[in-house]
Design a protein around this motif. Structure first.
Motif, PDB file in Angstrom:
ATOM      1  N   ILE A  63       0.342  26.392 -17.201  1.00  9.25           N
ATOM      2  CA  ILE A  63      -0.158  25.031 -17.360  1.00  9.25           C
ATOM      3  C   ILE A  63       0.711  24.094 -16.527  1.00  9.25           C
ATOM      4  O   ILE A  63       1.932  24.088 -16.681  1.00  9.25           O
ATOM      5  CB  ILE A  63      -0.121  24.584 -18.831  1.00  9.25           C
ATOM      6  CG1 ILE A  63      -0.884  25.581 -19.711  1.00  9.25           C
ATOM      7  CG2 ILE A  63      -0.686  23.177 -18.994  1.00  9.25           C
ATOM      8  CD1 ILE A  63      -0.735  25.312 -21.193  1.00  9.25           C
ATOM      9  N   TRP A  64       0.099  23.325 -15.679  1.00 10.91           N
ATOM     10  CA  TRP A  64       0.840  22.342 -14.893  1.00 10.91           C
ATOM     11  C   TRP A  64      -0.137  21.265 -14.433  1.00 10.91           C
ATOM     12  O   TRP A  64      -1.354  21.402 -14.564  1.00 10.91           O
ATOM     13  CB  TRP A  64       1.540  22.990 -13.684  1.00 10.91           C
ATOM     14  CG  TRP A  64       0.605  23.582 -12.691  1.00 10.91           C
ATOM     15  CD1 TRP A  64       0.013  24.811 -12.739  1.00 10.91           C
ATOM     16  CD2 TRP A  64       0.130  22.967 -11.482  1.00 10.91           C
ATOM     17  NE1 TRP A  64      -0.810  25.001 -11.654  1.00 10.91           N
ATOM     18  CE2 TRP A  64      -0.750  23.896 -10.867  1.00 10.91           C
ATOM     19  CE3 TRP A  64       0.360  21.728 -10.873  1.00 10.91           C
ATOM     20  CZ2 TRP A  64      -1.404  23.604  -9.662  1.00 10.91           C
ATOM     21  CZ3 TRP A  64      -0.290  21.448  -9.676  1.00 10.91           C
ATOM     22  CH2 TRP A  64      -1.155  22.377  -9.084  1.00 10.91           C
ATOM     23  N   GLY A  65       0.390  20.175 -13.903  1.00 12.75           N
ATOM     24  CA  GLY A  65      -0.479  19.103 -13.444  1.00 12.75           C
ATOM     25  C   GLY A  65       0.236  18.175 -12.485  1.00 12.75           C
ATOM     26  O   GLY A  65       1.439  18.308 -12.230  1.00 12.75           O
ATOM     27  N   TRP A  66      -0.526  17.226 -11.974  1.00 11.45           N
ATOM     28  CA  TRP A  66       0.090  16.210 -11.129  1.00 11.45           C
ATOM     29  C   TRP A  66      -0.752  14.938 -11.180  1.00 11.45           C
ATOM     30  O   TRP A  66      -1.905  14.952 -11.617  1.00 11.45           O
ATOM     31  CB  TRP A  66       0.281  16.697  -9.695  1.00 11.45           C
ATOM     32  CG  TRP A  66      -0.937  16.854  -8.850  1.00 11.45           C
ATOM     33  CD1 TRP A  66      -1.870  17.855  -8.913  1.00 11.45           C
ATOM     34  CD2 TRP A  66      -1.360  15.990  -7.781  1.00 11.45           C
ATOM     35  NE1 TRP A  66      -2.837  17.670  -7.954  1.00 11.45           N
ATOM     36  CE2 TRP A  66      -2.559  16.537  -7.245  1.00 11.45           C
ATOM     37  CE3 TRP A  66      -0.847  14.818  -7.228  1.00 11.45           C
ATOM     38  CZ2 TRP A  66      -3.242  15.958  -6.186  1.00 11.45           C
ATOM     39  CZ3 TRP A  66      -1.528  14.231  -6.161  1.00 11.45           C
ATOM     40  CH2 TRP A  66      -2.700  14.796  -5.652  1.00 11.45           C
ATOM     41  N   SER A  67      -0.146  13.837 -10.775  1.00 14.80           N
ATOM     42  CA  SER A  67      -0.843  12.550 -10.803  1.00 14.80           C
ATOM     43  C   SER A  67      -0.523  11.764  -9.546  1.00 14.80           C
ATOM     44  O   SER A  67       0.514  11.962  -8.902  1.00 14.80           O
ATOM     45  CB  SER A  67      -0.429  11.732 -12.037  1.00 14.80           C
ATOM     46  OG  SER A  67       0.944  11.379 -11.978  1.00 14.80           O
ATOM     47  N   PHE A  68      -1.437  10.871  -9.209  1.00 16.73           N
ATOM     48  CA  PHE A  68      -1.262   9.933  -8.098  1.00 16.73           C
ATOM     49  C   PHE A  68      -1.705   8.587  -8.608  1.00 16.73           C
ATOM     50  O   PHE A  68      -2.852   8.417  -9.037  1.00 16.73           O
ATOM     51  CB  PHE A  68      -2.103  10.370  -6.899  1.00 16.73           C
ATOM     52  CG  PHE A  68      -1.978   9.467  -5.702  1.00 16.73           C
ATOM     53  CD1 PHE A  68      -0.737   9.093  -5.210  1.00 16.73           C
ATOM     54  CD2 PHE A  68      -3.113   8.994  -5.052  1.00 16.73           C
ATOM     55  CE1 PHE A  68      -0.620   8.265  -4.106  1.00 16.73           C
ATOM     56  CE2 PHE A  68      -3.014   8.169  -3.936  1.00 16.73           C
ATOM     57  CZ  PHE A  68      -1.763   7.804  -3.463  1.00 16.73           C
TER      58      PHE A  68
ATOM     59  N   SER B 170       0.816  -1.221   0.000  1.00 16.22           N
ATOM     60  CA  SER B 170       0.000   0.000   0.000  1.00 16.22           C
ATOM     61  C   SER B 170       0.846   1.266   0.000  1.00 16.22           C
ATOM     62  O   SER B 170       0.293   2.372  -0.057  1.00 16.22           O
ATOM     63  CB  SER B 170      -0.936   0.003   1.211  1.00 16.22           C
ATOM     64  OG  SER B 170      -0.196  -0.024   2.420  1.00 16.22           O
ATOM     65  N   GLU B 171       2.170   1.125   0.048  1.00 25.22           N
ATOM     66  CA  GLU B 171       3.057   2.283  -0.006  1.00 25.22           C
ATOM     67  C   GLU B 171       3.628   2.509  -1.412  1.00 25.22           C
ATOM     68  O   GLU B 171       4.287   3.522  -1.657  1.00 25.22           O
ATOM     69  CB  GLU B 171       4.216   2.095   0.970  1.00 25.22           C
ATOM     70  CG  GLU B 171       3.803   2.083   2.426  1.00 25.22           C
ATOM     71  CD  GLU B 171       3.635   3.498   2.983  1.00 25.22           C
ATOM     72  OE1 GLU B 171       4.640   4.111   3.368  1.00 25.22           O
ATOM     73  OE2 GLU B 171       2.487   3.990   2.991  1.00 25.22           O
ATOM     74  N   LYS B 172       3.356   1.592  -2.325  1.00 25.42           N
ATOM     75  CA  LYS B 172       3.894   1.717  -3.681  1.00 25.42           C
ATOM     76  C   LYS B 172       2.917   2.452  -4.596  1.00 25.42           C
ATOM     77  O   LYS B 172       2.440   1.922  -5.602  1.00 25.42           O
ATOM     78  CB  LYS B 172       4.227   0.329  -4.246  1.00 25.42           C
ATOM     79  CG  LYS B 172       5.458  -0.308  -3.613  1.00 25.42           C
ATOM     80  CD  LYS B 172       5.815  -1.630  -4.279  1.00 25.42           C
ATOM     81  CE  LYS B 172       7.085  -2.222  -3.694  1.00 25.42           C
ATOM     82  NZ  LYS B 172       7.443  -3.520  -4.333  1.00 25.42           N
ATOM     83  N   TYR B 173       2.639   3.686  -4.208  1.00 27.77           N
ATOM     84  CA  TYR B 173       1.822   4.582  -5.016  1.00 27.77           C
ATOM     85  C   TYR B 173       2.645   5.837  -5.292  1.00 27.77           C
ATOM     86  O   TYR B 173       3.309   6.353  -4.388  1.00 27.77           O
ATOM     87  CB  TYR B 173       0.509   4.915  -4.304  1.00 27.77           C
ATOM     88  CG  TYR B 173      -0.476   3.766  -4.357  1.00 27.77           C
ATOM     89  CD1 TYR B 173      -1.535   3.763  -5.256  1.00 27.77           C
ATOM     90  CD2 TYR B 173      -0.320   2.659  -3.521  1.00 27.77           C
ATOM     91  CE1 TYR B 173      -2.429   2.692  -5.321  1.00 27.77           C
ATOM     92  CE2 TYR B 173      -1.205   1.591  -3.582  1.00 27.77           C
ATOM     93  CZ  TYR B 173      -2.255   1.614  -4.481  1.00 27.77           C
ATOM     94  OH  TYR B 173      -3.117   0.548  -4.552  1.00 27.77           O
ATOM     95  N   TYR B 174       2.590   6.319  -6.522  1.00 25.00           N
ATOM     96  CA  TYR B 174       3.501   7.353  -6.993  1.00 25.00           C
ATOM     97  C   TYR B 174       2.829   8.716  -7.127  1.00 25.00           C
ATOM     98  O   TYR B 174       1.691   8.822  -7.594  1.00 25.00           O
ATOM     99  CB  TYR B 174       4.065   6.961  -8.362  1.00 25.00           C
ATOM    100  CG  TYR B 174       5.048   5.822  -8.338  1.00 25.00           C
ATOM    101  CD1 TYR B 174       6.428   6.053  -8.357  1.00 25.00           C
ATOM    102  CD2 TYR B 174       4.619   4.506  -8.287  1.00 25.00           C
ATOM    103  CE1 TYR B 174       7.336   5.012  -8.336  1.00 25.00           C
ATOM    104  CE2 TYR B 174       5.513   3.450  -8.269  1.00 25.00           C
ATOM    105  CZ  TYR B 174       6.876   3.707  -8.294  1.00 25.00           C
ATOM    106  OH  TYR B 174       7.773   2.670  -8.279  1.00 25.00           O
ATOM    107  N   ILE B 175       3.580   9.740  -6.743  1.00 27.99           N
ATOM    108  CA  ILE B 175       3.149  11.133  -6.899  1.00 27.99           C
ATOM    109  C   ILE B 175       4.116  11.808  -7.860  1.00 27.99           C
ATOM    110  O   ILE B 175       5.337  11.731  -7.679  1.00 27.99           O
ATOM    111  CB  ILE B 175       3.186  11.870  -5.542  1.00 27.99           C
ATOM    112  CG1 ILE B 175       2.403  11.096  -4.480  1.00 27.99           C
ATOM    113  CG2 ILE B 175       2.669  13.301  -5.695  1.00 27.99           C
ATOM    114  CD1 ILE B 175       2.875  11.361  -3.070  1.00 27.99           C
ATOM    115  N   ALA B 176       3.578  12.478  -8.874  1.00 30.51           N
ATOM    116  CA  ALA B 176       4.434  13.165  -9.845  1.00 30.51           C
ATOM    117  C   ALA B 176       3.809  14.499 -10.218  1.00 30.51           C
ATOM    118  O   ALA B 176       2.593  14.595 -10.409  1.00 30.51           O
ATOM    119  CB  ALA B 176       4.636  12.307 -11.095  1.00 30.51           C
TER     120      ALA B 176
END
Length: 332
Positions: free
Chosen positions: A131-136, A115-121
């Motif tokens: 213009i910018w963005g992010w993902s999880f 459950s800790e192997k989730y990525y934030i970018a």
């Protein structure tokens, strides 16, 4: 190429519609430079539009993992995530992640189920870029946000659940994404025989959502029953089901989005079904309008494994907002 952002450049940026600047800036300000180097990329980086919902051990995602954050940094992250989702959307995301612990108990594979192997970018500089963005992203979860001026895109958005219903242990009977499944089944089973003949366009289910992890989703072949062919109660069910997907957004934006979808008119919206029409048997449905597509399947593991996605044909990764931005700017 990584964005060369410094902590001093992160402070003081003006947030986008409905959100203060604090949640994003506080999270980024909490990261040290090595973490920022992992988390920040140019907006044009190819990985921005490359998404998936597989376990990280199968296919890694660029960014910084939850496991690399300190407890206080995780607190800042969760505040940021909550600011980009409704309460129900955030709760669903947390329950999806927590299912990794159930799978770990069942399978004992700590490398695969974590459950800790989730990525934030992050893509672009939230302070200086228009213009910018992010993902999880991680197993059964892909949330993608793109900010252009005073507007924000929330697509593509994928949520899955395995097991969809927990069958054993202290949490036996708990369900994740229950309404997405139940409302679909309620709607298909509210149809009379003639309506079902229109709605069920395939007797056998699909093994996977048809658009899978395509960067750009194209409209699928029109299939199913037109919303105008539904009676008043059935149409209420259809709109309730559509809103269940939209409601992952913050409430004010969700209400605006459902209004926009309704403007497409019912004759542009189709509800299609494939497979069985009872729970715990493999089934699939899609709802397609002029601008959006919902896909849902519950087919794997004896129909106890859900995949669901919202796609915007022109708006995934903020493409429509970006196009409009450049039309109004001096960029050529």
């Amino acid at each position: 190429m990584k964005a060369t952002l410094c902590l001093t450049l992160i402070m003081g940026w003006i947030g986008f519609i409905g959100f203060t600047q604090s949640p994003v800036s506080n999270f980024l300000n909490s990261l040290h430079q090595t973490q920022l180097d992992k988390a920040l990329f140019q907006f044009t980086d190819d990985s921005r539009e490359s998404w998936h919902f597989f376990p990280a051990s199968m296919l890694e995602k660029r960014g910084i993992q939850l496991m690399e954050l300190s407890p206080s940094q995780k607190d800042f992250f969760h505040i940021m995530l909550k600011s980009h989702l409704s309460q129900s959307g955030y709760q669903k995301a947390m329950k999806i992640i927590d299912l990794e612990n159930i799978l770990l108990e069942l399978e004992g594979n700590a490398n695969m189920r974590d459950s800790e192997k989730y990525y934030i970018a992050f893509y672009g500089n939230p302070k200086t870029d228009a213009i910018w963005g992010w993902s999880f992203e991680g197993h059964h979860l892909s949330l993608n946000f793109t900010s252009i001026g005073n507007h924000v895109s929330f697509a593509p958005r994928f949520m899955g659940a395995s097991p969809a219903t927990i069958l054993h242990g202290k949490r036996k009977g708990q369900r994740v994404l229950a309404l997405e499944d139940d409302l679909g089944l309620e709607l298909i089973n509210s149809l009379d025989s003639n309506q079902k003949n229109e709605a069920i366009f395939r007797k056998t289910n699909f093994r996977e959502i048809v658009t899978f992890v395509e960067s750009k989703a194209e409209p699928l072949e029109t299939a199913g029953i037109n919303a105008e062919a539904l009676d008043q109660q059935q149409q209420k069910l259809l709109w309730k089901l559509i809103y269940e997907y939209i409601s992952a957004m913050p409430e004010d934006l969700a209400k605006k989005r459902i209004e926009d979808v309704k403007k497409e008119q019912p004759n542009n919206i189709y509800f299609g079904w494939a497979g069985a029409t009872s729970s715990r048997q493999p089934h699939y449905y899609r709802i397609q309008g002029k601008t959006f597509l919902i896909e849902f399947d519950n087919t794997q593991n004896n129909a106890n494994h859900i995949h669901s996605v919202w796609r915007d044909f022109n708006g995934d990764f903020g493409r429509d907002l970006i196009q409009e931005h450049y039309k109004k700017s001096n960029h050529n």
